[in-house]
Write an enzyme that holds these catalytic residues in place. Structure first.
Site, PDB file in Angstrom:
ATOM      1  N   TYR A  33       0.831  -1.206   0.000  1.00 50.83           N
ATOM      2  CA  TYR A  33       0.000   0.000   0.000  1.00 50.83           C
ATOM      3  C   TYR A  33       0.860   1.249   0.000  1.00 50.83           C
ATOM      4  CZ  TYR A  33       0.793   0.922   5.002  1.00 50.83           C
ATOM      5  OH  TYR A  33       1.365   1.217   6.214  1.00 50.83           O
ATOM      6  N   LYS A 148       6.558  -1.930   2.012  1.00 50.28           N
ATOM      7  CA  LYS A 148       5.337  -1.360   2.602  1.00 50.28           C
ATOM      8  C   LYS A 148       4.172  -2.330   2.424  1.00 50.28           C
ATOM      9  CE  LYS A 148       3.056   3.132   3.186  1.00 50.28           C
ATOM     10  NZ  LYS A 148       3.143   3.247   4.629  1.00 50.28           N
ATOM     11  N   LEU A 205      10.799   1.118   7.467  1.00 52.29           N
ATOM     12  CA  LEU A 205      10.283   1.578   6.182  1.00 52.29           C
ATOM     13  C   LEU A 205      11.052   2.848   5.801  1.00 52.29           C
ATOM     14  CD1 LEU A 205       7.869   1.083   4.137  1.00 52.29           C
ATOM     15  CD2 LEU A 205       6.874   3.087   5.231  1.00 52.29           C
TER      16      LEU A 205
HETATM   17  N1  PLP Z   1       7.260   3.966   9.144  1.00 54.18           N
HETATM   18  C1  PLP Z   1       6.155   3.202   9.078  1.00 54.18           C
HETATM   19  C2  PLP Z   1       6.163   1.856   9.718  1.00 54.18           C
HETATM   20  C3  PLP Z   1       4.999   3.674   8.420  1.00 54.18           C
HETATM   21  O1  PLP Z   1       3.897   2.897   8.351  1.00 54.18           O
HETATM   22  C4  PLP Z   1       5.012   4.962   7.854  1.00 54.18           C
HETATM   23  C5  PLP Z   1       3.829   5.500   7.168  1.00 54.18           C
HETATM   24  O2  PLP Z   1       2.807   4.894   7.087  1.00 54.18           O
HETATM   25  C6  PLP Z   1       6.181   5.725   7.959  1.00 54.18           C
HETATM   26  C7  PLP Z   1       7.291   5.194   8.599  1.00 54.18           C
HETATM   27  C8  PLP Z   1       6.242   7.093   7.366  1.00 54.18           C
HETATM   28  O3  PLP Z   1       6.400   7.025   5.981  1.00 54.18           O
HETATM   29  P1  PLP Z   1       5.941   8.209   5.026  1.00 54.18           P
HETATM   30  O4  PLP Z   1       6.697   9.418   5.484  1.00 54.18           O
HETATM   31  O5  PLP Z   1       6.364   7.762   3.691  1.00 54.18           O
HETATM   32  O6  PLP Z   1       4.470   8.367   5.186  1.00 54.18           O
END
Ligand code: PLP
Length: 285
Positions: A33, A148, A205
């Site tokens: 996602y 993700k 992530l």
């Molecule tokens: N880390 C995790 C586990 C996440 O689920 C998310 C966002 O959903 C992030 C970090 C932040 O990522 P982003 O800045 O791309 O939204």
């Protein structure tokens, strides 16, 4: 108005949007996602999110059912159909629905692609002024957190524990160090003004907002160190904050009930938040 969702080629009222119970996203969490923010009707840092989508699906050998360019068009059409000014676009792609429940990849099955939007005023969120509390939980996730994946049960449990404790986020801990938040990247500002966030790798992530904030900070000659940090270090820090598409830059004012500094959003956090919002407005499309 019933919001409009996108399901495999058609725009339908959200209440009528359906996929099969044999969908592998539902059966196996066999899907990926992305969440992009929308400011004034435009997508924020969306190319970064779509590049991460392409990488994530590649890592699990899941072919996208549409090109990245077409996905962008669908996102934009969905924003227009929902007359969305400020909020989020969620998209999910799964390995589709086969005739049964075989673990191995099905042959000749078209992947599922769904999208929906939600309304959220990220810029004027009340928590941006007050900051949020975080709690800590053990990081019990799988070993490929750089993908993700929609397999989010560990984060569901972490964020439920945070909600029950009256906190806004859970910081996950592995080997005595913070990996990241349940749905955000974790940062601190040390007493000697170094912005610290964990380096990318399979443990976290690669946050798109994290990436932009690190680059924007470096452009301004602010010192950034990408390395793990502990909760003790965070509690001794000048400031702590999180980043994500759904919060941009958000101050953390307490950890497990202990105040970070004076328990108020810090000046560097507020500055980075403004810098990020300026960047988001200037580059949204
Ligand atoms: N880390 C995790 C586990 C996440 O689920 C998310 C966002 O959903 C992030 C970090 C932040 O990522 P982003 O800045 O791309 O939204």
């Amino acid at each position: 108005m019933d919001p409009i969702a996108y399901v495999n080629g058609t725009f339908v009222p959200l209440s009528e949007a359906k996929i099969s119970i044999l969908d592998r996203g539902f059966l196996f969490a066999d899907g990926i996602y992305e969440v992009s923010a929308v400011l004034d009707g435009k997508l924020v840092d969306n190319d970064s999110h779509l590049a991460r989508l392409a990488r994530s699906v590649g890592e699990i050998a899941l072919p996208l059912p549409e090109t990245i360019e077409r996905i962008k068009e669908i996102q934009k059409e969905l924003i227009a159909r929902n007359e969305l000014a400020n909020g989020l676009v969620y998209l999910e792609v799964t390995r589709g629905a086969d005739k049964g429940r075989d673990f191995a990849f099905p042959k000749g099955v078209k992947p599922t692609l769904v999208m929906f939007t939600s309304v959220k005023d990220i810029v004027d969120a009340p928590s941006a002024k007050t900051g949020i509390a975080v709690i800590t939980v053990p990081d019990i996730r799988w070993a490929r957190r750089d993908i993700k994946s929609v397999a989010l049960l560990a984060q569901v449990l972490a964020k439920q524990a945070a909600a029950e404790a009256g906190a806004g986020e859970a910081w996950m801990i592995e080997d005595g160090k913070v990996t990241e938040g349940g749905s955000s990247s974790a940062f601190i500002l040390t007493q000697d003004d170094v912005i610290v966030t964990r380096q990318n790798g399979s443990e976290i992530l690669p946050g798109c907002t994290r990436k932009a904030v690190v680059a924007l900070a470096a452009e301004r000659q602010l010192r950034v160190e990408e390395r793990p940090f502990s909760i003790e270090e965070a509690l001794a820090a000048k400031e702590a904050f999180i980043t994500s598409a759904s919060s941009f830059v958000q101050a953390v004012t307490s950890i497990d009930g202990k105040l970070v500094a004076d328990g108020k959003p810090g000046s560097m956090t507020n500055r980075l938040r403004e810098i990020y919002i300026d960047f988001a407005r200037a580059t949204a499309g």
